[in-house]
Scaffold this motif. Sequence first.
Motif, PDB file in Angstrom:
ATOM      1  N   GLY A 150       3.498   9.615   1.418  1.00 54.81           N
ATOM      2  CA  GLY A 150       2.791   8.341   1.388  1.00 54.81           C
ATOM      3  C   GLY A 150       1.626   8.306   2.368  1.00 54.81           C
ATOM      4  N   LEU A 151       1.834   8.820   3.565  1.00 53.83           N
ATOM      5  CA  LEU A 151       0.762   8.862   4.560  1.00 53.83           C
ATOM      6  C   LEU A 151      -0.369   9.783   4.104  1.00 53.83           C
ATOM      7  CD1 LEU A 151       2.892   9.039   7.836  1.00 53.83           C
ATOM      8  CD2 LEU A 151       1.593   7.077   7.000  1.00 53.83           C
ATOM      9  N   ARG A 152      -0.022  10.919   3.535  1.00 53.10           N
ATOM     10  CA  ARG A 152      -1.054  11.853   3.070  1.00 53.10           C
ATOM     11  C   ARG A 152      -1.814  11.303   1.874  1.00 53.10           C
ATOM     12  NH1 ARG A 152       2.477  17.523   3.547  1.00 53.10           N
ATOM     13  NH2 ARG A 152       2.304  17.714   5.825  1.00 53.10           N
ATOM     14  N   ALA A 153      -1.184  10.401   1.119  1.00 51.87           N
ATOM     15  CA  ALA A 153      -1.862   9.783  -0.022  1.00 51.87           C
ATOM     16  C   ALA A 153      -2.772   8.625   0.396  1.00 51.87           C
ATOM     17  CB  ALA A 153      -0.831   9.291  -1.025  1.00 51.87           C
ATOM     18  N   GLY A 154      -2.799   8.287   1.677  1.00 48.15           N
ATOM     19  CA  GLY A 154      -3.686   7.242   2.164  1.00 48.15           C
ATOM     20  C   GLY A 154      -3.019   5.908   2.411  1.00 48.15           C
ATOM     21  N   ASN A 155      -1.700   5.818   2.263  1.00 49.38           N
ATOM     22  CA  ASN A 155      -1.000   4.563   2.532  1.00 49.38           C
ATOM     23  C   ASN A 155      -0.846   4.350   4.039  1.00 49.38           C
ATOM     24  OD1 ASN A 155      -0.287   3.743  -0.264  1.00 49.38           O
ATOM     25  ND2 ASN A 155       0.892   5.631  -0.245  1.00 49.38           N
ATOM     26  N   SER A 156      -0.681   3.104   4.422  1.00 48.66           N
ATOM     27  CA  SER A 156      -0.405   2.796   5.821  1.00 48.66           C
ATOM     28  C   SER A 156       1.046   3.148   6.142  1.00 48.66           C
ATOM     29  CB  SER A 156      -0.658   1.323   6.109  1.00 48.66           C
ATOM     30  OG  SER A 156       0.270   0.504   5.402  1.00 48.66           O
ATOM     31  N   PHE A 157       1.373   3.094   7.426  1.00 43.01           N
ATOM     32  CA  PHE A 157       2.737   3.426   7.837  1.00 43.01           C
ATOM     33  C   PHE A 157       3.736   2.451   7.244  1.00 43.01           C
ATOM     34  CE2 PHE A 157       6.166   3.041  11.085  1.00 43.01           C
ATOM     35  CZ  PHE A 157       6.718   4.297  10.892  1.00 43.01           C
ATOM     36  N   ILE A 158       3.405   1.162   7.238  1.00 44.43           N
ATOM     37  CA  ILE A 158       4.320   0.149   6.681  1.00 44.43           C
ATOM     38  C   ILE A 158       4.499   0.363   5.185  1.00 44.43           C
ATOM     39  CG2 ILE A 158       4.832  -2.305   6.536  1.00 44.43           C
ATOM     40  CD1 ILE A 158       4.627  -1.155   9.352  1.00 44.43           C
ATOM     41  N   GLN A 159       3.415   0.672   4.492  1.00 43.00           N
ATOM     42  CA  GLN A 159       3.523   0.933   3.055  1.00 43.00           C
ATOM     43  C   GLN A 159       4.374   2.174   2.775  1.00 43.00           C
ATOM     44  OE1 GLN A 159      -0.678   1.137   2.231  1.00 43.00           O
ATOM     45  NE2 GLN A 159      -0.742  -0.941   1.377  1.00 43.00           N
ATOM     46  N   GLN A 174      18.362   0.476   2.242  1.00 46.29           N
ATOM     47  CA  GLN A 174      18.646  -0.826   2.835  1.00 46.29           C
ATOM     48  C   GLN A 174      18.126  -0.892   4.267  1.00 46.29           C
ATOM     49  OE1 GLN A 174      22.842  -1.465   2.410  1.00 46.29           O
ATOM     50  NE2 GLN A 174      22.824  -1.238   0.195  1.00 46.29           N
ATOM     51  N   GLU A 175      18.339   0.162   5.030  1.00 46.40           N
ATOM     52  CA  GLU A 175      17.923   0.141   6.427  1.00 46.40           C
ATOM     53  C   GLU A 175      16.400   0.123   6.553  1.00 46.40           C
ATOM     54  OE1 GLU A 175      19.810  -0.477   8.751  1.00 46.40           O
ATOM     55  OE2 GLU A 175      21.762  -0.094   7.874  1.00 46.40           O
ATOM     56  N   PHE A 176      15.711   0.893   5.731  1.00 47.89           N
ATOM     57  CA  PHE A 176      14.249   0.890   5.774  1.00 47.89           C
ATOM     58  C   PHE A 176      13.699  -0.445   5.293  1.00 47.89           C
ATOM     59  CE2 PHE A 176      14.549   5.277   6.708  1.00 47.89           C
ATOM     60  CZ  PHE A 176      13.294   5.711   7.127  1.00 47.89           C
ATOM     61  N   ALA A 177      14.353  -1.062   4.301  1.00 47.82           N
ATOM     62  CA  ALA A 177      13.923  -2.391   3.850  1.00 47.82           C
ATOM     63  C   ALA A 177      14.095  -3.421   4.959  1.00 47.82           C
ATOM     64  CB  ALA A 177      14.708  -2.795   2.608  1.00 47.82           C
ATOM     65  N   THR A 178      15.188  -3.322   5.707  1.00 44.69           N
ATOM     66  CA  THR A 178      15.407  -4.222   6.835  1.00 44.69           C
ATOM     67  C   THR A 178      14.331  -4.035   7.890  1.00 44.69           C
ATOM     68  OG1 THR A 178      17.788  -4.206   6.454  1.00 44.69           O
ATOM     69  CG2 THR A 178      17.037  -4.921   8.623  1.00 44.69           C
ATOM     70  N   SER A 188       7.241  -6.248  16.566  1.00 46.16           N
ATOM     71  CA  SER A 188       6.366  -5.084  16.690  1.00 46.16           C
ATOM     72  C   SER A 188       7.001  -3.896  15.976  1.00 46.16           C
ATOM     73  CB  SER A 188       6.133  -4.745  18.157  1.00 46.16           C
ATOM     74  OG  SER A 188       7.347  -4.356  18.782  1.00 46.16           O
ATOM     75  N   VAL A 189       6.153  -2.949  15.587  1.00 46.99           N
ATOM     76  CA  VAL A 189       6.658  -1.770  14.887  1.00 46.99           C
ATOM     77  C   VAL A 189       7.625  -0.999  15.776  1.00 46.99           C
ATOM     78  CG1 VAL A 189       5.995   0.407  13.806  1.00 46.99           C
ATOM     79  CG2 VAL A 189       4.567  -1.618  13.487  1.00 46.99           C
ATOM     80  N   GLU A 190       7.304  -0.906  17.074  1.00 52.17           N
ATOM     81  CA  GLU A 190       8.177  -0.174  17.994  1.00 52.17           C
ATOM     82  C   GLU A 190       9.550  -0.824  18.084  1.00 52.17           C
ATOM     83  OE1 GLU A 190       5.134  -1.114  18.594  1.00 52.17           O
ATOM     84  OE2 GLU A 190       4.008   0.762  18.837  1.00 52.17           O
ATOM     85  N   THR A 191       9.581  -2.162  18.154  1.00 55.33           N
ATOM     86  CA  THR A 191      10.860  -2.869  18.239  1.00 55.33           C
ATOM     87  C   THR A 191      11.670  -2.709  16.956  1.00 55.33           C
ATOM     88  OG1 THR A 191       9.878  -4.504  19.732  1.00 55.33           O
ATOM     89  CG2 THR A 191      11.945  -5.099  18.661  1.00 55.33           C
ATOM     90  N   ALA A 192      10.999  -2.813  15.810  1.00 55.00           N
ATOM     91  CA  ALA A 192      11.696  -2.664  14.535  1.00 55.00           C
ATOM     92  C   ALA A 192      12.263  -1.251  14.377  1.00 55.00           C
ATOM     93  CB  ALA A 192      10.742  -2.976  13.383  1.00 55.00           C
ATOM     94  N   LEU A 193      11.502  -0.251  14.801  1.00 58.04           N
ATOM     95  CA  LEU A 193      12.005   1.121  14.730  1.00 58.04           C
ATOM     96  C   LEU A 193      13.174   1.335  15.684  1.00 58.04           C
ATOM     97  CD1 LEU A 193       8.643   3.109  14.493  1.00 58.04           C
ATOM     98  CD2 LEU A 193      10.302   2.725  12.671  1.00 58.04           C
ATOM     99  N   SER A 194      13.091   0.745  16.871  1.00 54.60           N
ATOM    100  CA  SER A 194      14.204   0.846  17.816  1.00 54.60           C
ATOM    101  C   SER A 194      15.456   0.192  17.254  1.00 54.60           C
ATOM    102  CB  SER A 194      13.819   0.202  19.151  1.00 54.60           C
ATOM    103  OG  SER A 194      12.718   0.868  19.743  1.00 54.60           O
TER     104      SER A 194
END
Length: 311
Positions: A150-159, A174-178, A188-194
Amino acid sequence: MIIFLLIFSGVTVAAFAFSGALAPAGEGVGARVAELEGARAQRQRGGILRHLGALVEPMVKGLSITRKLDRQLYQVGWAWTPSEFLSACGLLALATGAIAGVVFGQPLAALAAGAVGAGVPFLQLAQKRGKVMKALNEQLPDALMLVINGLRAGNSFIQALQIVSKQMSGPIAQEFATTVSEINWGLSVETALSNLAERIGTVDIELTVAAMIVQRETGGNLSEILNNIHDTVRDRIKISGEVQAMTAQGRMSGIVLTCLPAGIAALFYLISPGYISSLFTDPRGHMLIGGAIVSQLLGVYFIRKIVDIKY
């Protein structure tokens, strides 16, 4: 007659509570989203178990085992709270202990049966969690590859994370959707990843999340970094399979050695009950049984230590 009615009632209540608590929580993303909003998903639980959980909760709230149970119950998707889980364990312990006490007429047998009854939910939880964690680890390389593509195709990290939640199934989706939902709600992205790493709690996902967070703070080619993580995770899964194959004989030996004494005792009891009945009627027999149980537990512990290879 009264004793048997009490035992029957206890077993019925315990079975009802246990089966109601084991009703699976919502497996869709909606159930996870409801938890993030601060309210647990609507669950089908028995009224008795719910009331018992409310009574037990003030006593166990804040304990480390409660936090650990809450995390594990979430991971396996079981529809109960830690206090309800402990209440179900108590009901099963009382029911099995009462049955063993009446059948054998020995306090030691009642205590042993109660301990077994209380431990059954924990064993089931551990077995279910092991399967879920194994499924997550096996799905992680494919999820990482989707993010990389997805990143190599030009999508953003969230996409790219959304692609995983839409194109994959099972617990990883389910976890990635959450995680995506948390980011959309303002975390923040960092908090969500943590939070993702905390919910799953495996070494592979912690390694992946750490690489993502470091890349966001220091910069770099995220797709290249994730590709290296993907290769590492895939190699770890391969090594894990090899370790399981090499230790299969040791694990099977542990199972056989654990079941053999109980099997021999049951066989002797069926062939010649009088020959082995002194173990249950004589105080010295009780001491021998206790020593055998302790020896068995120590044997199981050491065998598990031997076959549990860190890699």
